[in-house]
Enzyme design. Structure first.
Site, PDB file in Angstrom:
ATOM      1  N   HIS A   1       0.777  -1.053  -0.003  1.00 16.69           N
ATOM      2  CA  HIS A   1       0.038  -0.073  -0.173  1.00 16.69           C
ATOM      3  C   HIS A   1       0.850   1.351  -0.087  1.00 16.69           C
ATOM      4  O   HIS A   1       0.696   2.267   0.535  1.00 16.69           O
ATOM      5  CB  HIS A   1      -1.112   0.167   1.193  1.00 16.69           C
ATOM      6  CG  HIS A   1      -1.936  -0.838   1.072  1.00 16.69           C
ATOM      7  ND1 HIS A   1      -3.167  -0.820   0.256  1.00 16.69           N
ATOM      8  CD2 HIS A   1      -2.269  -2.370   1.610  1.00 16.69           C
ATOM      9  CE1 HIS A   1      -3.779  -1.840   0.498  1.00 16.69           C
ATOM     10  NE2 HIS A   1      -3.432  -2.772   1.343  1.00 16.69           N
TER      11      HIS A   1
ATOM     12  N   ASP B   1      -0.826  -4.904   6.025  1.00 16.61           N
ATOM     13  CA  ASP B   1      -1.763  -6.076   5.381  1.00 16.61           C
ATOM     14  C   ASP B   1      -1.522  -5.971   3.834  1.00 16.61           C
ATOM     15  O   ASP B   1      -0.935  -5.089   3.284  1.00 16.61           O
ATOM     16  CB  ASP B   1      -3.078  -5.510   5.756  1.00 16.61           C
ATOM     17  CG  ASP B   1      -3.517  -3.923   5.104  1.00 16.61           C
ATOM     18  OD1 ASP B   1      -2.482  -3.179   5.071  1.00 16.61           O
ATOM     19  OD2 ASP B   1      -4.656  -3.980   4.453  1.00 16.61           O
ATOM     20  N   GLU B   2      -2.017  -7.005   3.164  1.00 21.27           N
ATOM     21  CA  GLU B   2      -1.988  -7.131   1.638  1.00 21.27           C
ATOM     22  C   GLU B   2      -0.600  -6.827   1.092  1.00 21.27           C
ATOM     23  O   GLU B   2      -0.604  -6.004   0.038  1.00 21.27           O
ATOM     24  CB  GLU B   2      -3.174  -6.256   1.177  1.00 21.27           C
ATOM     25  CG  GLU B   2      -4.490  -6.708   1.960  1.00 21.27           C
ATOM     26  CD  GLU B   2      -5.470  -5.808   1.224  1.00 21.27           C
ATOM     27  OE1 GLU B   2      -6.692  -6.119   0.997  1.00 21.27           O
ATOM     28  OE2 GLU B   2      -5.594  -4.694   1.070  1.00 21.27           O
ATOM     29  N   ALA B   3       0.545  -7.085   1.777  1.00 24.41           N
ATOM     30  CA  ALA B   3       1.600  -7.161   0.961  1.00 24.41           C
ATOM     31  C   ALA B   3       1.862  -8.193   0.117  1.00 24.41           C
ATOM     32  O   ALA B   3       3.117  -8.899   0.393  1.00 24.41           O
ATOM     33  CB  ALA B   3       2.921  -7.084   2.179  1.00 24.41           C
ATOM     34  N   ASN B   4       1.246  -8.323  -0.895  1.00 24.14           N
ATOM     35  CA  ASN B   4       1.299  -9.272  -1.793  1.00 24.14           C
ATOM     36  C   ASN B   4       2.448  -9.438  -2.588  1.00 24.14           C
ATOM     37  O   ASN B   4       2.776 -10.364  -3.357  1.00 24.14           O
ATOM     38  CB  ASN B   4      -0.081  -9.284  -2.679  1.00 24.14           C
ATOM     39  CG  ASN B   4      -1.383  -9.380  -1.902  1.00 24.14           C
ATOM     40  OD1 ASN B   4      -1.170  -9.849  -0.621  1.00 24.14           O
ATOM     41  ND2 ASN B   4      -2.393  -8.976  -2.276  1.00 24.14           N
TER      42      ASN B   4
END
Length: 536
Positions: A277, A340-343
């Site tokens: 993000h 979060d969401e550190a894809n």
């Protein structure tokens, strides 16, 4: 609420002219109508004992009295006076006293039931005197919010209303279930200026919310000035979802917001989301990218594609300087570091990065807060994991708790205020499900998750993501009536909570929101208090 009291709310109204035409607001009850019931408050109090036949009528000459030697208590008195003066037309001077008042409204820091603790209060209404007692100014402030709800809905109007201003007699003893009762506002996807955030602070404080989490950075926008990295704001803050102008807070504006919140006994928790993000930061500084090339600014809504460069030392200089500057502006105990969401970050790099940056928070004098994926990294003292999942168990969260983390509950399918109410809701998303008011209300933070003991739950937070929200009216529509429902989960004892009783109490809030100009969703699940078809 008692049947009689609800009838009063249904029939006592006046029409006022607004910019859009005629609107109805709840008016002061006529002299022969019963005042608002002590049992009508949201969140529902721990204990409410009516005194049959006793009514307090606020006289035009009333004073608001606070204890000598407590500027913080006097500030609560001034807040109450500012609330009541426009609608009553009364002067309501705020004075100090070293004794026990015998008339008017008294806000005292002594004599409360010991059970009220650091945030609770005791409210006593007799025929001659209204007294709020607490052990702290925060407790007085929460007691004032209850006092406010016991007055007729027209007290919320900003023009003089006819009165009389009556309160039902009795005693309320009240204190919170959880110490952390939060709302979150995403100012990154769409930027909301200082005035909008202040308005939201005013609105959530009515329901004894004591934390506002500001999501200050994301792929679409960076919203706070950092002197060591000025392009974060001027470049990273220059746009938003859909390509609008964006914006950012100067340090003076952020400090003003923190002070405004503190006056309402709300702690600001700032978030810089990392290592994912982060496109707004990556677009601002090429050297934060592994390839030394800044990507274009991003105005879409997809997630998971960006990452700080874990292997570069400048990344850690950047994080340390950003967190240090933010900590210096933030008196509250927490810095939220996202996670979060550190894809686009490998599991190994994620752990390396989080283990490296968490000590920066402690070095800045703050406690680490992050989304529950933080459980993959090592524990730091006092760490708080914010759960946003939709399942009743999560390996990362369980890992965090097993290492000693406390948990703030924000399950996306219960507590996300940006989810649609129904498929027909014009705003919001639906990836976590549809959340009508009953869905937001009917769950217990202590028992929702397996492998997480009730003792680990620090509180509840209601996040508001802003992919589809562009203005205050959008925020209000998604928050009301669900925010008060979640506030009751966080404040009231589980044993006192009941959907059928709550929906009636919630419906009685409608005239108050109308008088305040709050744009709210009239859920068909709620029996809204409405004016008669014809009025005077």
């Amino acid at each position: 609420m008692h049947r009689r009291a609800r009838q009063v709310l249904l029939v006592s109204a006046v029409a006022v002219v607004t910019a859009a035409g005629f609107a109805w607001i709840g008016a002061a009850t006529p002299a022969d109508a019963a005042p608002v019931s002590l049992q009508s408050v949201v969140p529902v109090p721990v204990s409410a004992q009516p005194a049959a036949g006793v009514t307090y009528t606020l006289p035009a000459a009333a004073t608001i009295q606070t204890p000598t030697g407590s500027p913080a208590a006097t500030a609560v008195g001034s807040y109450l006076a500012d609330l009541l003066r426009p609608s009553t037309g009364y002067a309501l001077p705020v004075t100090t006293t070293s004794g026990t008042p015998t008339s008017g409204i008294a806000l005292l820091l002594s004599g409360a039931d010991p059970s009220v603790g650091s945030e609770g209060y005791q409210l006593d209404v007799t025929a001659a005197l209204v007294t709020v007692r607490a052990q702290t100014p925060a407790g007085l402030f929460h007691g004032v919010q209850t006092l406010r709800q016991l007055l007729p809905a027209a007290v919320e109007a900003r023009t003089v209303q006819p009165g009389p201003w009556e309160l039902a007699g009795g005693r309320i003893v009240d204190y919170p279930r959880y110490g952390y009762r939060g709302a979150m506002l995403d100012v990154s996807r769409h930027f909301f200026g200082v005035d909008v955030v202040k308005r939201y602070l005013d609105e959530i404080s009515q329901y004894k919310i004591n934390t506002l989490h500001l999501h200050l950075s994301d792929d679409q926008g960076w919203r706070i000035v950092v002197d060591a990295w000025p392009r974060l704001a001027t470049v990273g803050g220059s746009t938003q979802v859909g390509g609008g102008a964006g914006g950012y807070y100067t340090k003076a504006q952020y400090t003003d917001l923190v002070a405004y919140a503190a006056a309402r006994h709300i702690t600001i928790v700032p978030e810089i989301d990392m290592p994912g993000h982060t496109n707004a930061a990556l677009a601002s500084y090429a050297e934060l990218n592994c390839n030394n090339t800044a990507p274009p600014l991003y105005t879409g809504t997809s997630v998971g594609f960006s990452s700080l460069c874990v292997g570069k030392e400048i990344t850690y200089t950047f994080v340390q300087q950003v967190l240090a500057e933010l900590a210096a502006l933030t008196p509250g105990p927490y810095l939220h570091i996202g996670g979060d969401e550190a894809n686009s970050t490998s599991d190994a790099d994620y752990r390396t990065f989080m283990n490296r940056i968490q000590p920066f928070v402690g070095n800045a004098g703050k406690t680490v807060m992050g989304w529950h994926q933080l459980g993959q990294a090592d524990h730091t003292p006092g760490r708080i994991a914010q759960y946003w999942g939709t399942t009743t168990s999560d390996a990362d969260l369980s890992a965090a708790v097993s290492k000693g983390a406390k948990v703030v509950m924000s399950p996306a399918n219960k507590a996300y205020l940006d989810m649609k109410y129904t498929n027909q809701t014009p705003l919001g998303l639906s990836w976590a499900g549809l959340i009508e008011v009953q869905t937001a209300y009917n769950w217990d933070p202590a028992t929702l998750l397996t492998n997480v003991p009730a003792s680990a739950i620090l509180g509840v937070e209601a996040p508001m993501w802003s992919e589809t929200l562009t203005k205050l009216a959008d925020i209000e529509f998604m928050a009301f009536p669900r925010l008060p429902a979640l506030a009751e989960l966080a404040w009231s004892p589980q044993s006192a909570r009941n959907w059928d009783a709550f929906k009636t109490r919630l419906g009685a809030q409608g005239p108050r929101w109308t008088a305040q100009g709050i744009n709210f969703y009239r859920s068909p699940q709620v029996p809204w208090a409405t004016p008669p078809a014809t009025g005077r």
